[in-house]
Design a protein around this motif. Structure first.
Motif, mmCIF file in Angstrom:
data_model
loop_
_atom_site.group_PDB
_atom_site.id
_atom_site.type_symbol
_atom_site.label_atom_id
_atom_site.label_comp_id
_atom_site.label_asym_id
_atom_site.label_seq_id
_atom_site.Cartn_x
_atom_site.Cartn_y
_atom_site.Cartn_z
ATOM 1 N N GLY A 121 0.721 -1.149 -0.034
ATOM 2 C CA GLY A 121 -0.073 -0.010 0.227
ATOM 3 C C GLY A 121 0.760 1.301 0.103
ATOM 4 N N ILE A 122 1.972 1.203 -0.453
ATOM 5 C CA ILE A 122 2.761 2.192 -0.571
ATOM 6 C C ILE A 122 2.623 3.349 -1.808
ATOM 7 C CG2 ILE A 122 5.309 2.947 -0.815
ATOM 8 C CD1 ILE A 122 6.085 0.621 0.642
ATOM 9 N N ASP A 123 2.439 4.606 -1.724
ATOM 10 C CA ASP A 123 2.113 5.404 -2.662
ATOM 11 C C ASP A 123 3.276 5.481 -3.629
ATOM 12 O OD1 ASP A 123 1.492 7.759 -4.305
ATOM 13 O OD2 ASP A 123 0.986 9.117 -2.851
ATOM 14 N N LEU A 124 3.240 5.185 -4.861
ATOM 15 C CA LEU A 124 4.205 5.341 -5.925
ATOM 16 C C LEU A 124 3.958 6.203 -7.175
ATOM 17 C CD1 LEU A 124 5.347 1.554 -6.440
ATOM 18 C CD2 LEU A 124 6.182 3.228 -4.883
ATOM 19 N N SER A 125 2.907 7.258 -6.679
ATOM 20 C CA SER A 125 2.701 8.117 -7.785
ATOM 21 C C SER A 125 3.748 9.073 -8.309
ATOM 22 C CB SER A 125 1.710 9.263 -6.728
ATOM 23 O OG SER A 125 1.716 10.007 -5.797
ATOM 24 N N MET A 126 4.874 9.243 -7.179
ATOM 25 C CA MET A 126 6.072 10.139 -7.811
ATOM 26 C C MET A 126 7.199 9.172 -8.313
ATOM 27 S SD MET A 126 6.065 13.009 -4.937
ATOM 28 C CE MET A 126 6.948 14.324 -5.979
ATOM 29 N N SER A 127 6.846 7.702 -8.209
ATOM 30 C CA SER A 127 7.937 7.080 -9.140
ATOM 31 C C SER A 127 7.451 6.728 -10.654
ATOM 32 C CB SER A 127 7.844 5.779 -8.065
ATOM 33 O OG SER A 127 8.252 5.682 -6.786
ATOM 34 N N HIS A 128 8.661 6.212 -11.274
ATOM 35 C CA HIS A 128 8.472 6.030 -12.764
ATOM 36 C C HIS A 128 9.289 4.901 -13.138
ATOM 37 C CE1 HIS A 128 12.384 8.308 -12.226
ATOM 38 N NE2 HIS A 128 12.724 7.784 -13.572
ATOM 39 N N THR A 129 8.848 4.191 -14.107
ATOM 40 C CA THR A 129 9.614 3.156 -14.737
ATOM 41 C C THR A 129 10.612 3.576 -15.752
ATOM 42 O OG1 THR A 129 8.021 1.529 -14.155
ATOM 43 C CG2 THR A 129 9.470 0.969 -16.089
ATOM 44 N N VAL A 130 11.724 3.203 -16.020
ATOM 45 C CA VAL A 130 12.577 3.903 -16.916
ATOM 46 C C VAL A 130 12.896 2.590 -18.107
ATOM 47 C CG1 VAL A 130 15.098 4.249 -17.403
ATOM 48 C CG2 VAL A 130 14.094 4.836 -15.167
#
Length: 384
Positions: free
Chosen positions: A99-108
């Motif tokens: 349930g961690i918010d990954l909205s500021m993460s991205h896939t490269v």
């Protein structure tokens, strides 16, 4: 998935309508950790060693993010993920499983996930890592997209560089990894926006051990080195003296003492607290330091007394080393409740030692599942 007890929110009594949606923000590299346990000794060159146990789980900054989330804190992580199966597994484990918010993460695209192989034996660990620097994220950040990053794949070797958002979200707290000669603009921004910044630190490869070379320390609410690091930074020969010296630089100085527990000094009030470690049989120490920080952050945000924060942080770290899997060994409230229920039934327990953890009575359910609990299966290939 976590075996957490639903409904336990350590900050419930403190939440208000205008509070930040995020409790803790952190950023850094996510590794795929492959862990071998049950080794009788360190591997010997030219021989083959067989481990009695193995697993895999998200590692790196994911260790602390998972530990925070399992303690009921609303956790946001900004990180780069590879577009390989390892990256997909780590993303799913963190977002869907924890349930961690990954909205500021991205896939490269085209960038492979960094990997660490950890070998645990005799209470210690040896690690081998491989990775390349992550490309910069796309100009438009905060989409939480698995394919939303572009750029040239980095070619430098070594530890993967963290992905720092231009504007971190408003949060109650942030965890920053301090390094000599490096200043990250997001740390000052987070502190200016009201976040309590908790700084951890690694070994100073430069050998200077200069606190002035840690510019982001000025923005920290708390600094949490281990005993050796604290003594080197303060030029002292006693961890407690080092903690008092550090408390002249930061509001809260917390020095971990390994098997001897932890010692902390509140620089604002002069209050000091010491809590002994809990004796456990360590299976895998991977991530224990991160779990300790997560426990201390939880207690600080919940406004517990300093000694209770130390005791809770030490307890969570002790529970984590009894399992293997890095991030997946982090305990949730179910494990804490089961331990507290078990320990009070042991006739050999010192009543004074039990009293140290009496604050748990107000946090935990009156009934808990029996100890030990079965944790998540920490390996790729099994559905969680």
């Amino acid at each position: 998935m976590s075996t957490d007890t639903p409904g336990i929110d350590p900050l419930e009594a403190l939440r208000a309508p205008r509070d930040p949606a995020c409790d803790v923000f952190l950023t850094g590299p996510v590794f795929l950790d492959i862990i071998f346990t049950g080794l009788d000794s360190a591997p010997v060159r030219g021989t083959e060693s067989w481990a009695r146990g193995m697993g895999s789980s998200p590692g790196g900054v994911a260790n602390m993010a998972t530990a925070l989330a399992r303690l009921g804190l609303r956790t946001a992580l900004a990180a780069a993920f590879g577009d390989d199966h390892y990256g997909e597994y780590c993303w799913d484990a963190l977002e869907q499983g924890e349930g961690i918010d990954l909205s500021m993460s991205h896939t490269v695209p085209g960038w492979h996930s960094p990997v660490t192989v950890s070998m645990a034996y005799e209470g210690e660990r040896t690690m081998v890592s491989h990775g390349h620097e992550a490309p910069a994220p796309a100009p438009v950040a905060g989409t939480g997209s698995r394919t939303g990053a572009t750029g040239t794949t980095g070619t430098s070797t070594g530890a993967t560089a963290p992905v720092f958002p231009q504007c971190p979200p408003r949060a109650r707290a942030a965890v920053a990894s301090l390094a000599p000669g490096r200043s990250e603009p997001w740390v000052a921004t987070a502190a200016r926006d009201g976040a309590l910044v908790f700084g951890d630190v690694g070994w100073d490869e430069t050998g200077r051990w200069d606190l002035d070379a840690l510019p982001d320390l000025a923005h920290c609410e708390a600094f949490l080195p281990n005993a050796e690091e604290a003594m080197r930074y303060t030029r002292t020969d006693c961890p407690r003296a080092a903690a008092h010296a550090l408390a002249e630089r930061v509001p809260l100085a917390v020095v971990t003492l390994g098997a001897e527990g932890a010692y902390a000094v509140d620089g604002r009030t002069g209050t000091a607290a010491a809590v002994p470690a809990i004796e456990v049989e360590a299976l895998d120490p991977t991530g224990a330091g991160d779990v300790f920080v997560a426990g201390f952050v939880t207690g600080t945000l919940a406004d517990w007394p300093l000694a209770d924060r130390l005791a809770f942080a030490g307890l969570t770290a002790a529970l984590s080393v009894q399992e293997f899997g890095g991030s997946l060994s982090a305990p949730g409230w179910a494990e804490i409740a089961a331990w507290w229920q078990l320990i009070r039934t042991c006739d050999s327990q010192d009543p004074a030692a039990l009293e140290r953890y009496a604050f748990l009575d107000d946090l935990l359910p009156t009934t808990a599942r029996a100890w030990p609990l079965r944790r998540a299966v920490p390996t790729i290939g099994f559905r969680q």
